[in-house]
Design a protein around this motif. Structure first.
Motif, PDB file in Angstrom:
ATOM      1  N   UNK A 452       0.842  -1.193   0.000  1.00 27.49           N
ATOM      2  CA  UNK A 452       0.000   0.000   0.000  1.00 27.49           C
ATOM      3  C   UNK A 452       0.878   1.244   0.000  1.00 27.49           C
ATOM      4  N   UNK A 453       1.908   1.242   0.812  1.00 23.78           N
ATOM      5  CA  UNK A 453       2.814   2.399   0.908  1.00 23.78           C
ATOM      6  C   UNK A 453       3.413   2.732  -0.452  1.00 23.78           C
ATOM      7  N   UNK A 454       3.920   1.710  -1.164  1.00 26.99           N
ATOM      8  CA  UNK A 454       4.535   1.956  -2.468  1.00 26.99           C
ATOM      9  C   UNK A 454       3.529   2.455  -3.486  1.00 26.99           C
ATOM     10  N   UNK A 455       2.295   1.969  -3.402  1.00 23.43           N
ATOM     11  CA  UNK A 455       1.274   2.422  -4.344  1.00 23.43           C
ATOM     12  C   UNK A 455       0.906   3.878  -4.130  1.00 23.43           C
ATOM     13  N   UNK A 472      -3.462   9.375   2.722  1.00 24.46           N
ATOM     14  CA  UNK A 472      -4.433   8.300   2.939  1.00 24.46           C
ATOM     15  C   UNK A 472      -5.586   8.774   3.810  1.00 24.46           C
ATOM     16  N   UNK A 473      -5.293   9.587   4.827  1.00 25.18           N
ATOM     17  CA  UNK A 473      -6.373  10.104   5.683  1.00 25.18           C
ATOM     18  C   UNK A 473      -7.305  11.018   4.893  1.00 25.18           C
ATOM     19  N   UNK A 474      -6.730  11.887   4.066  1.00 26.20           N
ATOM     20  CA  UNK A 474      -7.552  12.789   3.255  1.00 26.20           C
ATOM     21  C   UNK A 474      -8.433  12.019   2.277  1.00 26.20           C
ATOM     22  N   UNK A 475      -7.949  10.857   1.834  1.00 24.68           N
ATOM     23  CA  UNK A 475      -8.727  10.013   0.916  1.00 24.68           C
ATOM     24  C   UNK A 475      -9.626   9.037   1.660  1.00 24.68           C
ATOM     25  N   UNK A 476      -9.724   9.198   2.987  1.00 20.59           N
ATOM     26  CA  UNK A 476     -10.544   8.311   3.821  1.00 20.59           C
ATOM     27  C   UNK A 476     -10.152   6.842   3.608  1.00 20.59           C
ATOM     28  N   UNK A 477      -8.851   6.605   3.537  1.00 24.32           N
ATOM     29  CA  UNK A 477      -8.348   5.245   3.321  1.00 24.32           C
ATOM     30  C   UNK A 477      -7.545   4.731   4.508  1.00 24.32           C
ATOM     31  N   UNK A 478      -7.131   5.640   5.410  1.00 19.74           N
ATOM     32  CA  UNK A 478      -6.226   5.245   6.492  1.00 19.74           C
ATOM     33  C   UNK A 478      -6.839   4.171   7.391  1.00 19.74           C
ATOM     34  N   UNK A 479      -8.133   4.288   7.675  1.00 16.07           N
ATOM     35  CA  UNK A 479      -8.766   3.344   8.616  1.00 16.07           C
ATOM     36  C   UNK A 479      -8.732   1.920   8.083  1.00 16.07           C
ATOM     37  N   UNK A 480      -9.158   1.718   6.839  1.00 11.70           N
ATOM     38  CA  UNK A 480      -9.172   0.335   6.331  1.00 11.70           C
ATOM     39  C   UNK A 480      -7.763  -0.166   6.048  1.00 11.70           C
ATOM     40  N   UNK A 481      -6.826   0.725   5.723  1.00  7.53           N
ATOM     41  CA  UNK A 481      -5.447   0.290   5.458  1.00  7.53           C
ATOM     42  C   UNK A 481      -4.851  -0.350   6.703  1.00  7.53           C
ATOM     43  N   UNK A 486      -1.892  -9.213   4.546  1.00  6.82           N
ATOM     44  CA  UNK A 486      -1.802 -10.079   3.368  1.00  6.82           C
ATOM     45  C   UNK A 486      -1.462 -11.510   3.782  1.00  6.82           C
ATOM     46  N   UNK A 487      -1.289 -12.409   2.790  1.00  2.98           N
ATOM     47  CA  UNK A 487      -1.094 -13.832   3.071  1.00  2.98           C
ATOM     48  C   UNK A 487       0.238 -14.136   3.724  1.00  2.98           C
ATOM     49  N   UNK A 488       1.164 -13.160   3.719  1.00  2.00           N
ATOM     50  CA  UNK A 488       2.454 -13.366   4.376  1.00  2.00           C
ATOM     51  C   UNK A 488       2.532 -12.669   5.734  1.00  2.00           C
ATOM     52  N   UNK A 489       1.392 -12.181   6.205  1.00  2.00           N
ATOM     53  CA  UNK A 489       1.361 -11.574   7.527  1.00  2.00           C
ATOM     54  C   UNK A 489       1.771 -10.118   7.563  1.00  2.00           C
ATOM     55  N   UNK A 490       1.998  -9.494   6.423  1.00  2.00           N
ATOM     56  CA  UNK A 490       2.348  -8.074   6.402  1.00  2.00           C
ATOM     57  C   UNK A 490       1.094  -7.254   6.626  1.00  2.00           C
ATOM     58  N   UNK A 491       1.185  -6.255   7.487  1.00  2.00           N
ATOM     59  CA  UNK A 491      -0.001  -5.525   7.900  1.00  2.00           C
ATOM     60  C   UNK A 491       0.074  -4.058   7.490  1.00  2.00           C
TER      61      UNK A 491
END
Length: 616
Positions: A452-455, A472-481, A486-491
């Motif tokens: 997500x960070x790289x995107x 991300x906060x301005x786009x109202x995305x921070x909460x769900x991010x 993912x499948x390797x445990x990265x959060x």
């Protein structure tokens, strides 16, 4: 010992990225091999030296047999001690050093670096093609051709300079030995060489043709597989698994048929070669016996000659497969060349300068464009967007709305007229500088298979963690991010989004895309159905973010839901590539034209607003 020489060839050295590769196999290969020509010459020299040394050892076998036959055990060291010591040094010291040097240059300097260099340069040239180039082919097939070109060109060069030179030295050494003894003894070898060349002449063009068919069938198969995987959601939603399996099975069957056709040729040629080899061995042995019985040939000469013949016979099948491999690789290069070596559809002018945006005025002057069709998509379009103005493009499907934004981004070149930004013709500025000054949120949001960070940071490389999170906060995305894993445990921001962002919902992908544009903070903003994937609640929140984002920027927005653009400064109504109406939302409703009809076709929830606006 290893790491320093491995840096002697720099795979990522600067080069003219826009230079189109040649369109013939030899020149195409040399185009990519030219930077390492010095090391190819070194490899050639080592191959010649090793070949002469190895063939010389067989001649030394004959000498050794002769001194054993003519010397007594108690005198052999006294008479031949110095020569035997020199041979021992040659075998124990010189030979290992030469072989190691050859492998060192090949494996540590030439092979990995040249492969990487060719892949890198073909990738960069392919990346410079226009959007339509990528839209016309499978992504998997393009990637496959980039990946296979490097090893194919490398193998052609290394095999010719290394293997074939090595074998040629052996054949010449055998001819030299036999000719020095008797021309009769050289005749079988000459006849065998002539027959071998004739067999190659028969084999090579057919192998080339069938290898090309095999390579093409393989690429089609890979493209089919990748296409199925890339669109796996569509495959499952439409329950088309059986059709996709059938499509891949058909492609695999065609590949297998092409492969079997090639194998039939190889089997037949191998059988003929086996008969030739047996005839050469029998003829050489028979003539050696005859000449030895007449005293015209020593036993050592016979031993050396037969050893050389056995070595050549052992290598003959290998050489045939090697030559086949060369032409199989030539087939791969031809296939890749047909895809890669095309002129770029959109190029910067030689004198192109970076775009400088001072105010953000956009002007379309007599712009026409039709995607190469007879009927025009845009016809003599004239449109001016003032600095900082927010303009919405409205019209039925096919009216030319998205085409206008594509032309502004110079994803296509106009066919007539020009587009100006602050008085600068966008055809005269560099494409990268143009697109850096424009932020875009499209309807079909595609994310990179990265975190997500790289995107989000894709909008502004080098942005700090705080800036990424604020976007991300301005786009109202921070909460769900922060809840993602993912499948390797990265959060959180470290979580991977999957290919094209498939692990996220449409609304989540859209919010990440909006965060990316917020972070980019370009002076010109294009919104193409920017909130189409959002539900009403999230859309209302995002509209607040977009309102802040649009402040001080020149904005061009497209939306089929007219309510999302009704509040913009001006609406431009298009029909059949022409501007038919302009004005504010209220003005256009009052006019009762095309915009008013489009508005009334929207859902019933908007009809009351129409009546209210009409009453005003």
């Amino acid at each position: 010992m290893f790491r320093r020489p491995e840096t002697l060839i720099e795979p990522f050295a600067p080069f003219p990225e826009g230079e189109m590769p040649p369109t013939t196999v030899g020149r195409f290969a040399w185009h990519y091999l030219r930077p390492i020509r010095f090391w190819l010459l070194v490899l050639l020299g080592l191959s010649l030296t090793v070949g002469m040394l190895e063939s010389g050892l067989y001649l030394l076998i004959g000498w050794f047999v002769n001194i054993l036959a003519t010397s007594s055990p108690d005198r052999i060291l006294a008479e031949h001690g110095m020569a035997l010591a020199a041979v021992a040094v040659l075998v124990l010291a010189v030979r290992p050093v030469l072989h190691t040097a050859h492998e060192y240059v090949s494996n540590q300097i030439v092979v990995p670096q040249s492969t990487t260099m060719i892949r890198w340069r073909t990738h960069l040239y392919t990346l410079g093609h226009s959007l339509s180039y990528f839209q016309g082919d499978f992504a998997g097939r393009l990637a496959n051709r980039i990946t296979q070109t490097g090893p194919a060109i490398r193998e052609i060069a290394v095999t010719i300079l290394d293997t074939l030179v090595y074998v040629a030295v052996f054949a010449l050494a055998a001819l030299g030995l036999f000719s020095s003894i008797s021309l009769w003894l050289a005749l079988p070898m000459l006849a065998w060489i002539a027959a071998y060349l004739a067999l190659l002449r028969y084999f090579v063009p057919r192998a080339q043709e069938r290898s090309l068919a095999n390579a093409d069938a393989r690429s089609v198969m890979v493209g089919r597989v990748v296409d199925s995987y890339t669109n796996i959601l569509t495959v499952k939603l439409f329950a088309r698994g059986e059709e996709e399996r059938s499509s891949v099975r058909e492609a695999l069957a065609r590949w297998m048929a092409a492969f079997l056709d090639l194998m039939r040729l190889i089997t037949g040629v191998t059988g003929v070669l086996s008969v030739m080899n047996s005839a050469l061995l029998a003829a050489t042995a028979g003539l050696s016996l005859l000449l030895w019985s007449r005293g015209q040939m020593t036993s050592g000469d016979a031993a050396a000659g037969l050893a050389l013949v056995m070595r050549i016979l052992a290598m003959s099948g290998w050489v045939m497969q090697t030559v086949r491999g060369i032409f199989e690789n030539i087939g791969v290069v031809q296939e890749s060349m047909a895809t890669i070596a095309r002129p770029h559809g959109l190029v910067d002018r030689p004198d192109a300068r970076p775009l400088v945006v001072r105010a953000g005025e956009i002007r379309f002057e007599n712009v026409s464009f039709n995607y190469g069709r007879e009927a025009g998509i845009l016809e003599d379009l004239n449109l001016t967007i003032r600095p900082g103005e927010k303009v919405g493009l409205v019209g039925p499907s096919g009216a030319g709305k998205t085409t206008i934004t594509s032309l502004l981004l110079r994803l296509h070149d106009v066919e007539s007229g020009r587009i100006l930004i602050d008085g600068q013709d966008i055809a005269a500025v560099t494409q990268d500088s143009l697109r850096r000054q424009i932020g875009v949120v499209t309807q079909d949001t595609s994310l990179l298979h990265r975190s997500i960070r790289e995107n989000i940071a894709y909008g502004r490389p080098g942005a700090s963690e705080a800036e990424i999170e604020e976007a991300a906060r301005l786009a109202h995305a921070d909460a769900f991010i922060r809840d993602l894993e993912d499948h390797k445990g990265r959060r959180g921001y470290d979580a991977q989004v999957g290919e094209r962002g498939v692990k996220l919902s449409g609304g989540q992908r859209q919010r990440i895309a909006i965060a990316r544009v917020i972070l980019k903070n370009a002076p010109i903003l294009i919104l193409d159905e920017a909130t189409s994937a959002l539900d009403s609640e999230v859309e209302a929140a995002i509209q607040d973010a977009l309102t802040s984002l649009m402040e001080g920027k020149t904005v061009l927005a497209i939306a089929h839901r007219l309510s999302t653009i009704a509040a913009l400064d001006r609406l431009v109504v298009l029909q059949a590539g022409r501007v038919v109406e302009e004005g504010s939302h209220a003005e256009l409703l009052a006019r009762g034209g095309l915009y008013a009809r489009l508005w009334r076709r929207q859902s019933g929830g908007f009809l009351g607003e129409v009546d209210q606006v009409a009453a005003e």
